[in-house]
Design a protein around this motif. Structure first.
Motif, mmCIF file in Angstrom:
data_model
loop_
_atom_site.group_PDB
_atom_site.id
_atom_site.type_symbol
_atom_site.label_atom_id
_atom_site.label_comp_id
_atom_site.label_asym_id
_atom_site.label_seq_id
_atom_site.Cartn_x
_atom_site.Cartn_y
_atom_site.Cartn_z
ATOM 1 N N TYR A 39 0.703 -0.997 0.074
ATOM 2 C CA TYR A 39 0.153 0.046 -0.042
ATOM 3 C C TYR A 39 0.960 1.157 -0.098
ATOM 4 O O TYR A 39 0.303 2.373 -0.357
ATOM 5 C CB TYR A 39 -1.034 -0.025 1.400
ATOM 6 C CG TYR A 39 -1.976 -0.853 1.155
ATOM 7 C CD1 TYR A 39 -2.901 -1.188 -0.011
ATOM 8 C CD2 TYR A 39 -2.109 -1.761 2.354
ATOM 9 C CE1 TYR A 39 -3.817 -2.302 0.131
ATOM 10 C CE2 TYR A 39 -3.358 -2.876 2.271
ATOM 11 C CZ TYR A 39 -3.845 -3.062 1.375
ATOM 12 O OH TYR A 39 -4.948 -3.692 1.375
ATOM 13 N N VAL A 40 1.979 1.165 0.413
ATOM 14 C CA VAL A 40 2.940 2.275 0.511
ATOM 15 C C VAL A 40 4.400 1.963 0.028
ATOM 16 O O VAL A 40 4.873 0.783 0.196
ATOM 17 C CB VAL A 40 3.277 2.757 2.023
ATOM 18 C CG1 VAL A 40 4.302 3.915 2.263
ATOM 19 C CG2 VAL A 40 1.434 3.325 2.400
ATOM 20 N N GLU A 41 5.230 3.135 -0.524
ATOM 21 C CA GLU A 41 6.407 2.717 -0.932
ATOM 22 C C GLU A 41 7.323 4.102 -0.689
ATOM 23 O O GLU A 41 6.865 4.980 -0.529
ATOM 24 C CB GLU A 41 6.479 2.433 -2.470
ATOM 25 C CG GLU A 41 5.990 3.510 -3.375
ATOM 26 C CD GLU A 41 5.968 3.255 -4.646
ATOM 27 O OE1 GLU A 41 6.158 2.136 -4.967
ATOM 28 O OE2 GLU A 41 5.846 4.181 -5.602
ATOM 29 N N VAL A 42 8.540 3.660 -0.657
ATOM 30 C CA VAL A 42 9.400 4.582 -0.393
ATOM 31 C C VAL A 42 9.684 5.603 -1.569
ATOM 32 O O VAL A 42 9.660 5.156 -2.759
ATOM 33 C CB VAL A 42 10.987 4.040 -0.102
ATOM 34 C CG1 VAL A 42 11.892 5.158 0.109
ATOM 35 C CG2 VAL A 42 10.874 3.276 1.144
ATOM 36 N N VAL A 43 9.810 6.884 -1.326
ATOM 37 C CA VAL A 43 10.116 7.840 -2.441
ATOM 38 C C VAL A 43 11.218 7.815 -3.007
ATOM 39 O O VAL A 43 12.265 8.124 -1.847
ATOM 40 C CB VAL A 43 9.674 9.316 -2.104
ATOM 41 C CG1 VAL A 43 10.000 10.370 -3.227
ATOM 42 C CG2 VAL A 43 8.329 9.305 -1.756
ATOM 43 N N THR A 44 11.490 7.291 -4.090
ATOM 44 C CA THR A 44 13.181 7.133 -4.511
ATOM 45 C C THR A 44 14.054 8.273 -4.359
ATOM 46 O O THR A 44 13.415 9.593 -4.780
ATOM 47 C CB THR A 44 12.904 6.732 -6.011
ATOM 48 O OG1 THR A 44 12.120 5.620 -6.149
ATOM 49 C CG2 THR A 44 14.426 6.419 -6.535
ATOM 50 N N GLY A 45 15.031 8.231 -3.872
ATOM 51 C CA GLY A 45 15.870 9.207 -3.760
ATOM 52 C C GLY A 45 15.681 10.184 -2.757
ATOM 53 O O GLY A 45 16.462 11.235 -2.355
ATOM 54 N N SER A 46 14.698 10.009 -1.687
ATOM 55 C CA SER A 46 14.473 11.017 -0.750
ATOM 56 C C SER A 46 15.149 10.957 0.468
ATOM 57 O O SER A 46 15.829 9.943 0.744
ATOM 58 C CB SER A 46 12.857 10.757 -0.234
ATOM 59 O OG SER A 46 12.872 9.494 0.069
ATOM 60 N N ASP A 47 15.809 12.112 1.063
ATOM 61 C CA ASP A 47 16.619 12.143 2.131
ATOM 62 C C ASP A 47 16.426 13.478 2.864
ATOM 63 O O ASP A 47 16.699 14.495 2.359
ATOM 64 C CB ASP A 47 18.124 12.177 1.587
ATOM 65 C CG ASP A 47 19.064 12.135 2.723
ATOM 66 O OD1 ASP A 47 18.683 11.727 3.738
ATOM 67 O OD2 ASP A 47 20.157 12.599 2.463
ATOM 68 N N PRO A 48 15.941 13.275 4.033
ATOM 69 C CA PRO A 48 15.600 12.064 4.764
ATOM 70 C C PRO A 48 14.436 11.450 4.180
ATOM 71 O O PRO A 48 13.704 11.720 3.034
ATOM 72 C CB PRO A 48 15.007 12.510 6.202
ATOM 73 C CG PRO A 48 14.418 13.974 5.978
ATOM 74 C CD PRO A 48 15.348 14.439 4.955
ATOM 75 N N VAL A 49 14.376 9.645 4.454
ATOM 76 C CA VAL A 49 13.430 8.987 3.652
ATOM 77 C C VAL A 49 12.010 9.414 3.917
ATOM 78 O O VAL A 49 11.521 9.566 4.926
ATOM 79 C CB VAL A 49 13.561 7.591 4.047
ATOM 80 C CG1 VAL A 49 13.438 7.274 5.639
ATOM 81 C CG2 VAL A 49 12.951 6.595 3.230
ATOM 82 N N ARG A 50 11.210 9.428 2.800
ATOM 83 C CA ARG A 50 9.733 9.776 2.538
ATOM 84 C C ARG A 50 9.093 8.587 2.130
ATOM 85 O O ARG A 50 9.494 7.662 1.425
ATOM 86 C CB ARG A 50 9.494 10.937 2.120
ATOM 87 C CG ARG A 50 9.996 12.197 2.700
ATOM 88 C CD ARG A 50 9.628 13.639 1.785
ATOM 89 N NE ARG A 50 9.818 14.684 2.531
ATOM 90 C CZ ARG A 50 10.844 15.191 2.730
ATOM 91 N NH1 ARG A 50 12.210 14.871 2.591
ATOM 92 N NH2 ARG A 50 10.899 16.342 3.806
ATOM 93 N N TYR A 51 7.814 8.528 2.574
ATOM 94 C CA TYR A 51 7.033 7.285 2.187
ATOM 95 C C TYR A 51 5.861 7.997 1.570
ATOM 96 O O TYR A 51 5.385 8.945 1.940
ATOM 97 C CB TYR A 51 6.566 6.461 3.359
ATOM 98 C CG TYR A 51 7.720 5.599 3.973
ATOM 99 C CD1 TYR A 51 8.016 4.362 3.654
ATOM 100 C CD2 TYR A 51 8.512 6.246 4.713
ATOM 101 C CE1 TYR A 51 9.062 3.517 4.116
ATOM 102 C CE2 TYR A 51 9.798 5.544 5.250
ATOM 103 C CZ TYR A 51 9.748 4.052 4.839
ATOM 104 O OH TYR A 51 10.934 3.509 5.544
ATOM 105 N N GLN A 52 5.201 7.344 0.699
ATOM 106 C CA GLN A 52 3.890 7.730 0.005
ATOM 107 C C GLN A 52 3.144 6.720 -0.353
ATOM 108 O O GLN A 52 3.425 5.351 -0.841
ATOM 109 C CB GLN A 52 4.335 8.368 -1.194
ATOM 110 C CG GLN A 52 3.008 9.081 -2.029
ATOM 111 C CD GLN A 52 3.379 10.141 -3.082
ATOM 112 O OE1 GLN A 52 4.600 10.004 -3.625
ATOM 113 N NE2 GLN A 52 2.515 10.871 -3.446
ATOM 114 N N ALA A 53 1.610 6.819 -0.483
ATOM 115 C CA ALA A 53 0.776 5.507 -0.307
ATOM 116 C C ALA A 53 0.869 5.433 -2.100
ATOM 117 O O ALA A 53 1.035 6.390 -2.891
ATOM 118 C CB ALA A 53 -0.672 6.259 -0.141
ATOM 119 N N VAL A 54 0.717 4.227 -2.472
ATOM 120 C CA VAL A 54 0.720 3.800 -3.998
ATOM 121 C C VAL A 54 -0.675 4.232 -4.705
ATOM 122 O O VAL A 54 -1.678 3.619 -4.042
ATOM 123 C CB VAL A 54 1.091 2.223 -3.982
ATOM 124 C CG1 VAL A 54 1.118 1.773 -5.408
ATOM 125 C CG2 VAL A 54 2.413 1.949 -3.440
#
Length: 349
Positions: A334-349
């Motif tokens: 349902y959720v994935e890591v936003v590629t290249g985010s720093d600090p890491v971010r997550y977003q619903a798919v």
């Protein structure tokens, strides 16, 4: 000092051992009579008043502390395992715990405080913690100081509790049930005997530790080894939900938890907790329609008080719980890591 002891009948007692400066108030340490002498289930917090209460409570049950034959630890947290070393020293009792929690105790005892500070700073930085939260940790690290982790004086167990094991307790049938989630090695203990009150629904009694409580949702966070640079990401919330379903199917007649009070209808309480986490996960998916760091997600989540009123140390625990929920959502797709985010971010798919 007032000692609160409850006779649950059939050779089962509970002793309310205080937890200093904690809203939970006390841990219910259970005493189980066996043909070889009494056994304790958990011990309470390592504090002089807690120790005096435990000793007085054992006496109120009709025993001396030197009579204690063994100690079964449901999980490694200091309000459960804290006094284990003192109990063993006073009585010679053996101490048993699941291997996964014994590993956490060993890491805690052997850890150099600065190593834990490095790990915590790195974790919180990746999670998006603001500079004003990181500053005290960085200052402590620069000074070469480190917070002493609670539980350093707790005993290393000398026996393992194996899942499904019928424990060596003469005259009793107590089966260990591995219920990971609240901690990796949390166990519940099922007393496979008819209830002394002849309750018509369910079988036996369950010493549930913190896994199943009548009015509290246990904390589900991450327990990972700072020295483990690789390895597969754990899913403690998934483990907890699976464990809840196992306990629901077990259907004990009564639950004897480590906090609050004894209760019946374990199946109903399991359903409530599963529904709570399903609702929470659905709410987090809605929050993650826009990318968020674990810290931002923790700030946006609903807690038992506003974020501004959550103490400094408890915010770290809240972020750990947010990350445990993120792990579940990622695993479910349902959720994935936003590629290249720093600090890491997550977003619903």
């Amino acid at each position: 000092m007032t000692t609160q002891v409850t006779d649950h009948r059939g050779g089962v007692w509970s002793i309310a051992v205080p937890i200093p400066d904690n809203p939970l108030g006390h841990t219910l340490v259970h005493l189980l009579e066996t043909d070889r002498g009494p056994v304790l289930i958990d011990t309470g917090w390592d504090d002089p008043d807690s120790w005096d209460t435990l000793v007085a409570g054992v006496a109120a049950c009709g025993f001396a502390l030197t009579d204690i034959h063994g100690v079964l630890i449901t999980h490694h947290h200091p309000d459960h395992h804290g006094l284990s070393a003192k109990v063993r020293e006073a009585s010679g009792a053996w101490i048993a715990m699941h291997a996964a929690d014994t590993a956490v105790v060993r890491r805690t005892r052997e850890a150099e405080p600065g190593r834990w500070l490095d790990y915590l700073i790195a974790k919180l930085t990746t999670a998006g913690a603001p500079d004003d939260h990181l500053a005290p940790l960085r200052e402590a690290r620069a000074k070469g100081s480190g917070r002493k982790l609670p539980g350093r004086r707790a005993a290393l167990p000398d026996r393992e509790i194996d899942p499904g094991e019928l424990l060596d307790l003469p005259g009793r049938r107590v089966r260990a049930i591995w219920t990971p989630g609240h901690t990796p090695g949390h166990v519940c203990l099922h007393l496979e005997e008819d209830h002394p009150s002849g309750l018509p629904q369910g079988f036996g009694r369950l010493f549930s530790g913190d896994h199943l409580l009548p009015g509290i949702t246990p904390h589900i966070g991450l327990y990972e080894d700072p020295d483990d640079d690789g390895g597969q990401a754990t899913d403690p919330l998934g483990d907890y939900l699976d464990s809840l379903e196992r306990i629901g199917r077990l259907a004990p007649a009564e639950v004897l938890p480590a906090h609050q009070h004894a209760f019946t209808d374990a199946e109903g309480r399991v359903r409530e907790l599963i529904a709570h986490h399903e609702d929470r996960l659905a709410g987090l998916r809605a929050l993650l329609r826009e990318p968020r760091t674990p810290w931002q997600l923790a700030v946006a989540m609903e807690w038992n008080r506003p974020w501004e009123q959550i103490p400094y140390g408890s915010r770290n625990i809240a972020v750990s719980e947010a990350e445990a929920h993120l792990r579940r959502l990622v695993k479910q797709g349902y959720v994935e890591v936003v590629t290249g985010s720093d600090p890491v971010r997550y977003q619903a798919v």
